[in-house]
Design a protein around this motif. Structure first.
Motif, mmCIF file in Angstrom:
data_model
loop_
_atom_site.group_PDB
_atom_site.id
_atom_site.type_symbol
_atom_site.label_atom_id
_atom_site.label_comp_id
_atom_site.label_asym_id
_atom_site.label_seq_id
_atom_site.Cartn_x
_atom_site.Cartn_y
_atom_site.Cartn_z
ATOM 1 N N ASN A 128 0.727 -1.322 -0.026
ATOM 2 C CA ASN A 128 -0.068 -0.169 -0.303
ATOM 3 C C ASN A 128 0.946 1.307 -0.037
ATOM 4 O OD1 ASN A 128 -2.579 -1.257 -0.031
ATOM 5 N ND2 ASN A 128 -2.446 -1.792 2.091
ATOM 6 N N TYR A 129 2.067 1.096 0.529
ATOM 7 C CA TYR A 129 2.862 2.277 0.815
ATOM 8 C C TYR A 129 3.516 2.602 -0.527
ATOM 9 C CZ TYR A 129 7.634 4.537 1.040
ATOM 10 O OH TYR A 129 8.765 5.360 1.051
ATOM 11 N N LEU A 130 3.927 1.482 -1.439
ATOM 12 C CA LEU A 130 4.197 1.645 -2.785
ATOM 13 C C LEU A 130 3.333 2.138 -3.747
ATOM 14 C CD1 LEU A 130 6.731 -1.314 -3.369
ATOM 15 C CD2 LEU A 130 7.452 0.894 -2.889
ATOM 16 N N ALA A 131 2.090 1.512 -3.436
ATOM 17 C CA ALA A 131 0.858 2.204 -4.451
ATOM 18 C C ALA A 131 0.564 3.495 -4.143
ATOM 19 C CB ALA A 131 -0.411 1.068 -4.217
ATOM 20 N N MET A 132 0.460 3.984 -2.777
ATOM 21 C CA MET A 132 0.165 5.411 -2.693
ATOM 22 C C MET A 132 1.341 6.261 -2.963
ATOM 23 S SD MET A 132 -1.671 4.627 0.875
ATOM 24 C CE MET A 132 -2.103 6.338 1.221
ATOM 25 N N ALA A 133 2.532 5.933 -2.952
ATOM 26 C CA ALA A 133 3.568 6.925 -3.454
ATOM 27 C C ALA A 133 3.644 7.098 -4.815
ATOM 28 C CB ALA A 133 5.123 6.136 -2.855
ATOM 29 N N ARG A 146 5.528 -11.881 6.228
ATOM 30 C CA ARG A 146 5.652 -10.495 5.693
ATOM 31 C C ARG A 146 6.120 -10.649 4.211
ATOM 32 N NH1 ARG A 146 2.796 -8.572 7.454
ATOM 33 N NH2 ARG A 146 3.467 -6.402 6.834
ATOM 34 N N VAL A 147 4.990 -11.280 3.534
ATOM 35 C CA VAL A 147 5.134 -11.501 2.082
ATOM 36 C C VAL A 147 4.002 -11.184 1.649
ATOM 37 C CG1 VAL A 147 5.157 -13.348 0.111
ATOM 38 C CG2 VAL A 147 6.544 -13.626 2.242
ATOM 39 N N GLY A 148 3.980 -9.929 0.776
ATOM 40 C CA GLY A 148 2.867 -9.342 0.116
ATOM 41 C C GLY A 148 3.105 -8.955 -1.186
ATOM 42 N N TYR A 149 2.163 -8.443 -1.910
ATOM 43 C CA TYR A 149 2.314 -8.093 -3.425
ATOM 44 C C TYR A 149 1.574 -6.970 -3.930
ATOM 45 C CZ TYR A 149 -1.437 -11.108 -4.642
ATOM 46 O OH TYR A 149 -2.755 -11.659 -4.893
ATOM 47 N N VAL A 150 2.015 -6.451 -4.933
ATOM 48 C CA VAL A 150 1.285 -5.303 -5.540
ATOM 49 C C VAL A 150 1.464 -5.288 -6.933
ATOM 50 C CG1 VAL A 150 3.249 -3.619 -5.338
ATOM 51 C CG2 VAL A 150 0.977 -2.695 -5.697
ATOM 52 N N ILE A 151 0.153 -5.129 -7.807
ATOM 53 C CA ILE A 151 0.199 -5.192 -9.179
ATOM 54 C C ILE A 151 -0.117 -3.914 -9.769
ATOM 55 C CG2 ILE A 151 -1.072 -6.372 -10.832
ATOM 56 C CD1 ILE A 151 -1.871 -8.559 -9.075
ATOM 57 N N PHE A 152 0.923 -3.352 -10.497
ATOM 58 C CA PHE A 152 0.858 -2.079 -10.972
ATOM 59 C C PHE A 152 0.506 -2.225 -12.440
ATOM 60 C CE2 PHE A 152 3.829 -1.265 -7.637
ATOM 61 C CZ PHE A 152 3.336 -0.185 -7.016
ATOM 62 N N PRO A 153 -0.136 -0.932 -13.014
ATOM 63 C CA PRO A 153 0.020 -0.719 -14.613
ATOM 64 C C PRO A 153 1.188 -0.942 -14.893
ATOM 65 C CG PRO A 153 -1.490 1.136 -13.246
ATOM 66 C CD PRO A 153 -0.534 0.237 -12.252
ATOM 67 N N PRO A 154 1.510 -1.307 -16.192
ATOM 68 C CA PRO A 154 3.014 -1.397 -16.684
ATOM 69 C C PRO A 154 3.463 -0.132 -16.638
ATOM 70 C CG PRO A 154 1.507 -2.489 -18.078
ATOM 71 C CD PRO A 154 0.737 -1.737 -16.997
ATOM 72 N N GLU A 155 3.050 0.892 -16.901
ATOM 73 C CA GLU A 155 3.716 2.338 -16.961
ATOM 74 C C GLU A 155 4.204 2.809 -15.263
ATOM 75 O OE1 GLU A 155 -0.779 3.416 -17.566
ATOM 76 O OE2 GLU A 155 0.714 1.850 -17.963
ATOM 77 N N LEU A 156 3.691 2.154 -14.458
ATOM 78 C CA LEU A 156 4.131 2.731 -13.139
ATOM 79 C C LEU A 156 4.949 1.840 -12.310
ATOM 80 C CD1 LEU A 156 0.509 3.974 -11.714
ATOM 81 C CD2 LEU A 156 2.352 5.387 -12.927
ATOM 82 N N VAL A 157 5.465 0.826 -13.014
ATOM 83 C CA VAL A 157 5.986 -0.373 -12.040
ATOM 84 C C VAL A 157 7.463 -0.079 -11.683
ATOM 85 C CG1 VAL A 157 6.499 -1.951 -13.834
ATOM 86 C CG2 VAL A 157 6.274 -2.755 -11.594
ATOM 87 N N ALA A 158 7.790 0.491 -12.765
ATOM 88 C CA ALA A 158 9.644 0.682 -12.772
ATOM 89 C C ALA A 158 10.213 1.457 -11.910
ATOM 90 C CB ALA A 158 10.116 1.208 -14.087
ATOM 91 N N ASP A 159 9.283 2.557 -11.392
ATOM 92 C CA ASP A 159 9.781 3.442 -10.162
ATOM 93 C C ASP A 159 9.496 2.843 -8.799
ATOM 94 O OD1 ASP A 159 10.849 5.221 -11.885
ATOM 95 O OD2 ASP A 159 9.177 6.737 -11.869
ATOM 96 N N ALA A 160 8.365 2.214 -9.180
ATOM 97 C CA ALA A 160 7.975 1.227 -7.775
ATOM 98 C C ALA A 160 8.936 0.361 -7.250
ATOM 99 C CB ALA A 160 6.613 0.588 -7.777
ATOM 100 N N LEU A 173 15.298 0.573 -2.768
ATOM 101 C CA LEU A 173 15.942 1.677 -2.103
ATOM 102 C C LEU A 173 15.316 1.635 -0.389
ATOM 103 C CD1 LEU A 173 15.888 4.640 -4.368
ATOM 104 C CD2 LEU A 173 17.961 3.691 -3.521
ATOM 105 N N VAL A 174 14.077 1.130 -0.270
ATOM 106 C CA VAL A 174 13.833 1.167 1.165
ATOM 107 C C VAL A 174 13.924 -0.078 1.849
ATOM 108 C CG1 VAL A 174 11.487 1.155 2.474
ATOM 109 C CG2 VAL A 174 12.009 2.915 0.720
ATOM 110 N N ASN A 175 13.757 -1.222 1.334
ATOM 111 C CA ASN A 175 13.665 -2.443 1.598
ATOM 112 C C ASN A 175 14.685 -3.282 1.221
ATOM 113 O OD1 ASN A 175 11.568 -2.594 3.617
ATOM 114 N ND2 ASN A 175 10.192 -2.280 2.073
ATOM 115 N N VAL A 176 15.425 -3.107 0.040
ATOM 116 C CA VAL A 176 16.323 -3.866 -0.726
ATOM 117 C C VAL A 176 15.440 -5.269 -1.326
ATOM 118 C CG1 VAL A 176 18.344 -5.426 -0.735
ATOM 119 C CG2 VAL A 176 18.187 -3.341 0.760
ATOM 120 N N ALA A 177 14.837 -5.969 -0.368
ATOM 121 C CA ALA A 177 13.959 -7.150 -0.956
ATOM 122 C C ALA A 177 13.260 -7.793 0.370
ATOM 123 C CB ALA A 177 15.389 -8.411 -1.420
#
Length: 366
Positions: A89-94, A227-241, A247-251
């Motif tokens: 949710n953090y990545l999506a909102m960002a 702590r295993v979740g996932y987020v599904i982005f539109p293709p044009e938004l996924v790279a920066d996510a 940068l925040v979590n590494v992996a």
């Protein structure tokens, strides 16, 4: 910047420090068993070679992303595996706010309290749309509140705290509102396996570049600590996510991803149905006791929360502490979820002591 610490932590600490036995109905930590395949996966991982304990690909194990993609009907390249639904949710909102298409986040009232906190942390502003008495969301009200400043509309279905499940028509209309205002619908679907109504509809069912879907195994597999979740982005938004995630979590935990993948592949639908049936029984037990106590209450269509209103006992933090001390039941104050439910309390039905908690509440408010 002032960060908001959710009241969950305060209530849990207060209940832990109580001088009496307390039934914990605060947090959504399922008390039932995870899938056996998940346990097996963790056992297997303990014997792997040392290289398997090093960094995985930042966006997630490719096999896990492909498994999720096949299940959700999307391309694996659209998926980022995250540290639970919280980071999703953090990545999506960002990403919604980084599009420079407004700085306002539309939220529901009542609201899961982490969404407003994330909005503040990301530099956005909150605007609220009131849900109906049973938690249903009127798309017309969302449309009336939306504007050119709307960056995202954040919804949770099945819903915490109301238990509402949004039907397909609602989800289609919410996507349409997002499209019309160049915003993004963020649909948090972490309780999708706890749909008790048969009405659940994912935002993925509406094809659009203006919707992001988040999820996790935390609730569905009863492993909030994995702590295993996932987020599904539109293709044009996924790279920066992916970059922000790196940068925040590494992996995300590599053994946890492996165990989740094994559980996805080897867990049948009967596992999830057993848990839904257990939840149905607990809803009946708890709401029957609330009825006997003369309370007003919600009957959840999904998730595992019940909200209750006792006459003359508003849902303040002070009253929650009083209930812990005098009745031995810990819930959450309604004021933690927004102005519209400030007279209510929220109880999580994820304890084998639901019947005992119900008796205590009935006796206390008799």
């Amino acid at each position: 910047m002032d960060y908001e610490t959710p009241l969950f932590f305060h209530v849990m600490e207060y209940a832990d420090a109580a001088d009496r036995d307390v039934v914990d109905m605060v947090s959504g930590n399922p008390d039932w068993e995870p899938p056996e395949a998940l346990r097996d996966g963790l056992r297997e991982y303990a014997d792997f070679d040392p290289d398997r304990f090093q960094y995985p690909a930042s966006e997630g194990l490719s096999e896990l992303r492909e498994e999720i993609a096949a299940r959700r009907g999307v391309d694996a390249a659209q998926i980022v595996v995250t540290n639970g639904a919280g980071e999703a949710n953090y990545l999506a909102m960002a990403r919604a706010l980084e599009r420079d298409a407004g700085d306002e986040i539309l939220l529901t009232d009542p609201v899961y309290s982490y969404y407003p906190g994330k909005t503040t942390m990301l530099g956005g502003t909150q605007r609220y749309v009131a849900a109906g008495a049973e938690g249903q969301l009127d798309p017309a009200a969302v449309r009336a509140a939306a504007s050119d400043e709307t960056a995202a509309i954040v919804v949770n279905t099945p819903n915490n705290p109301t238990g509402a499940v949004y039907p397909a028509e609602t989800m289609r209309e919410l996507v349409a509102v997002a499209e019309d205002h160049d915003a993004v619908l963020i649909s948090d679907e972490v309780y999708d396996h706890y749909d008790l109504s048969g009405q659940f509809a994912s935002a993925l069912e509406t094809e659009s570049t203006h919707r992001i879907v988040t999820n996790a195994v935390s609730k569905s597999m009863a492993v909030t600590g994995l702590r295993v979740g996932y987020v599904i982005f539109p293709p044009e938004l996924v790279a920066d996510a992916k970059s922000r995630h790196m940068l925040v979590n590494v992996a995300t935990t590599r053994p946890g991803q492996y165990a989740a993948l094994k559980a996805f592949r080897e867990t049948g639908p009967d596992y999830y149905e057993r848990n839904r049936e257990l939840l149905r029984e607990r809803v009946d037990t708890f709401t029957d006791a609330l009825e006997a106590a003369g309370a007003e209450y919600t009957t959840p269509q999904g998730s595992f929360y019940v909200m209750a209103r006792f006459d003359g006992y508003p849902g303040t933090l002070a009253n929650v502490e009083r209930l812990i001390d005098e009745a031995g039941v810990a819930g959450m104050p309604g004021e933690a979820f927004g102005d519209s439910r400030s007279e209510w309390l929220r109880f999580a039905l994820v304890t084998p002591r639901v019947e005992e908690a119900a008796r205590r509440l009935a006796a206390y408010f008799d």
